[in-house]
Scaffold this motif. Structure first.
Motif, short mmCIF file in Angstrom:
data_model
loop_
_atom_site.label_atom_id
_atom_site.label_comp_id
_atom_site.label_asym_id
_atom_site.label_seq_id
_atom_site.Cartn_x
_atom_site.Cartn_y
_atom_site.Cartn_z
N ILE A 174 31.28 -37.76 34.23
CA ILE A 174 30.40 -38.46 33.29
C ILE A 174 31.21 -39.58 32.65
CG2 ILE A 174 28.88 -38.22 31.30
CD1 ILE A 174 28.73 -35.22 31.94
N LYS A 175 30.97 -40.80 33.09
CA LYS A 175 31.81 -41.92 32.69
C LYS A 175 31.32 -42.65 31.44
CE LYS A 175 34.76 -43.59 34.87
NZ LYS A 175 36.23 -43.45 34.80
N ARG A 176 30.17 -42.29 30.93
CA ARG A 176 29.62 -43.01 29.77
C ARG A 176 30.51 -42.86 28.55
NH1 ARG A 176 25.73 -46.59 31.41
NH2 ARG A 176 24.38 -45.61 32.96
N ARG A 177 30.40 -43.80 27.63
CA ARG A 177 31.14 -43.72 26.38
C ARG A 177 30.48 -42.70 25.45
NH1 ARG A 177 32.62 -50.11 25.26
NH2 ARG A 177 34.09 -50.31 27.00
N ILE A 178 31.22 -42.29 24.46
CA ILE A 178 30.77 -41.21 23.58
C ILE A 178 29.42 -41.49 22.91
CG2 ILE A 178 31.29 -40.05 21.38
CD1 ILE A 178 34.19 -39.82 22.31
N PRO A 179 29.16 -42.69 22.36
CA PRO A 179 27.84 -42.91 21.75
C PRO A 179 26.69 -42.68 22.73
CG PRO A 179 29.36 -44.62 21.06
CD PRO A 179 30.06 -43.84 22.13
N GLN A 180 26.86 -43.07 24.00
CA GLN A 180 25.80 -42.87 24.97
C GLN A 180 25.65 -41.39 25.33
OE1 GLN A 180 23.67 -45.32 26.16
NE2 GLN A 180 22.58 -43.50 26.85
N LYS A 181 26.77 -40.67 25.39
CA LYS A 181 26.70 -39.23 25.66
C LYS A 181 25.96 -38.52 24.53
CE LYS A 181 31.01 -39.10 28.33
NZ LYS A 181 32.42 -38.65 28.36
N LEU A 182 26.18 -38.95 23.32
CA LEU A 182 25.48 -38.35 22.18
C LEU A 182 23.98 -38.63 22.24
CD1 LEU A 182 28.01 -39.13 19.29
CD2 LEU A 182 27.57 -36.91 20.36
N VAL A 183 23.62 -39.78 22.74
CA VAL A 183 22.19 -40.08 22.92
C VAL A 183 21.58 -39.10 23.92
CG1 VAL A 183 20.54 -41.77 23.82
CG2 VAL A 183 22.37 -42.51 22.29
N TYR A 184 22.31 -38.84 25.01
CA TYR A 184 21.82 -37.87 26.00
C TYR A 184 21.66 -36.49 25.38
CZ TYR A 184 23.07 -41.36 29.57
OH TYR A 184 23.17 -42.49 30.33
N GLN A 185 22.64 -36.09 24.58
CA GLN A 185 22.56 -34.78 23.94
C GLN A 185 21.42 -34.71 22.93
OE1 GLN A 185 27.00 -34.36 22.95
NE2 GLN A 185 26.48 -32.33 23.74
N SER A 186 21.19 -35.80 22.24
CA SER A 186 20.06 -35.88 21.33
C SER A 186 18.75 -35.69 22.09
CB SER A 186 20.06 -37.23 20.60
OG SER A 186 18.87 -37.41 19.85
N GLY A 187 18.67 -36.30 23.25
CA GLY A 187 17.47 -36.16 24.08
C GLY A 187 17.27 -34.73 24.56
N LEU A 188 18.36 -34.06 24.93
CA LEU A 188 18.26 -32.67 25.37
C LEU A 188 17.80 -31.76 24.23
CD1 LEU A 188 21.45 -32.43 27.60
CD2 LEU A 188 19.08 -32.21 28.37
N LEU A 189 18.30 -32.00 23.03
CA LEU A 189 17.85 -31.21 21.88
C LEU A 189 16.37 -31.46 21.60
CD1 LEU A 189 20.97 -31.66 19.58
CD2 LEU A 189 20.10 -29.47 20.46
N LEU A 190 15.92 -32.68 21.81
CA LEU A 190 14.50 -32.99 21.62
C LEU A 190 13.65 -32.26 22.66
CD1 LEU A 190 12.65 -34.62 19.80
CD2 LEU A 190 12.82 -36.51 21.43
N VAL A 191 14.18 -32.16 23.88
CA VAL A 191 13.48 -31.40 24.92
C VAL A 191 13.35 -29.93 24.50
CG1 VAL A 191 13.64 -30.55 27.29
CG2 VAL A 191 14.11 -32.95 26.81
N LEU A 192 14.42 -29.37 23.94
CA LEU A 192 14.38 -27.99 23.47
C LEU A 192 13.32 -27.80 22.38
CD1 LEU A 192 15.51 -25.12 23.46
CD2 LEU A 192 17.29 -25.89 21.87
N ALA A 193 13.15 -28.81 21.54
CA ALA A 193 12.15 -28.73 20.47
C ALA A 193 10.72 -28.66 21.01
CB ALA A 193 12.29 -29.93 19.53
N LEU A 194 10.53 -29.02 22.27
CA LEU A 194 9.20 -28.99 22.87
C LEU A 194 8.65 -27.57 23.02
CD1 LEU A 194 9.52 -31.69 25.69
CD2 LEU A 194 8.36 -31.91 23.49
N VAL A 195 9.51 -26.55 22.84
CA VAL A 195 9.00 -25.18 22.94
C VAL A 195 7.92 -24.92 21.89
CG1 VAL A 195 11.13 -24.28 23.96
CG2 VAL A 195 10.85 -24.25 21.46
N VAL A 196 7.96 -25.63 20.77
CA VAL A 196 6.97 -25.43 19.71
C VAL A 196 5.58 -25.90 20.16
CG1 VAL A 196 6.25 -26.07 17.38
CG2 VAL A 196 8.62 -25.42 17.83
N PRO A 197 5.39 -27.18 20.56
CA PRO A 197 4.05 -27.57 21.00
C PRO A 197 3.61 -26.84 22.27
CG PRO A 197 5.63 -29.34 21.39
CD PRO A 197 6.31 -28.33 20.53
#
Length: 202
Positions: free
Chosen positions: A31-54
């Motif tokens: 994974i060659k991306r810089r840390i800010p971009q990796k954090l964006v990906y992780q933010s997206g994954l956490l948002l996917v996890l939040a979909l369990v509610v709807p």
């Protein structure tokens, strides 16, 4: 760091003053991306996890009946614990990436190659655990929750085929709505951290 060519980030890293960026470009990493971009990906994954509610909130009545009290949002199914562990992995590894970025910026431009290699090793391990292991666990959790929308027959066939009911109540109660809410809030926090780190490097 002095910019050499904003249109060529690789040359910019190799010719710039940052030891960390030079070594990051030179070394192999999945994974060659810089840390800010990796954090964006992780933010997206956490948002996917939040979909369990709807997802759980819109179950048909035949599926809702499989959960204790017929209330999926307040149930603590076994499969949800995979998501809880995945969320913890995301937060832990995101914290590691943020710490690496803070340490690196506080020590540059005097950062030694040995220290840079150590920070890069931490970044690589955190990235793999967060984006690969944690990401797979989140997708697995959401996939199990989505089965409830494939029809009662498919849903109950999975329950009957499993050695243990993946939607059965666990001894430690952590409701779906609590996990989803925590994931959504964590997603926002991680995203804001990525924006802050990106603005500092601009």
């Amino acid at each position: 760091m002095t910019s050499t060519d904003p249109n060529d980030p690789i040359a910019d890293a190799l010719l710039g003053e940052s030891t960390y960026e030079r070594l990051r470009v030179e070394r192999y990493a999945l994974i060659k991306r810089r840390i800010p971009q990796k954090l964006v990906y992780q933010s997206g994954l956490l948002l996917v996890l939040a979909l369990v509610v709807p997802i759980a909130a819109t179950y048909p009545s035949s599926v809702r009946a499989a959960f204790p009290g017929g209330e999926p949002l307040w149930a603590s199914p076994l499969v949800l614990w995979v998501g809880v562990c995945a969320g913890a992995i995301q937060l832990g590894t995101a914290s590691c990436l943020i710490a690496v970025s803070i340490v690196r910026r506080s020590r540059e431009p005097e950062l030694s190659e040995a220290t840079a290699h150590t920070l890069l090793n931490v970044e690589d391990v955190a990235s793999m655990f967060g984006l690969a292991t944690g990401g797979f666990a989140i997708l697995l959790t959401v996939g199990f929750f989505l089965l409830g929308h494939t029809g009662g027959e498919t849903f109950y066939s999975v329950i009957n085929a499993a050695p243990r009911n993946p939607y059965g109540q666990t001894d430690v109660s952590v409701p779906v709505i609590a996990v989803g809410t925590a994931a959504a809030v964590s997603s926002a926090v991680v995203y804001l951290c990525s924006r802050h780190l990106r603005s500092e490097s601009a």
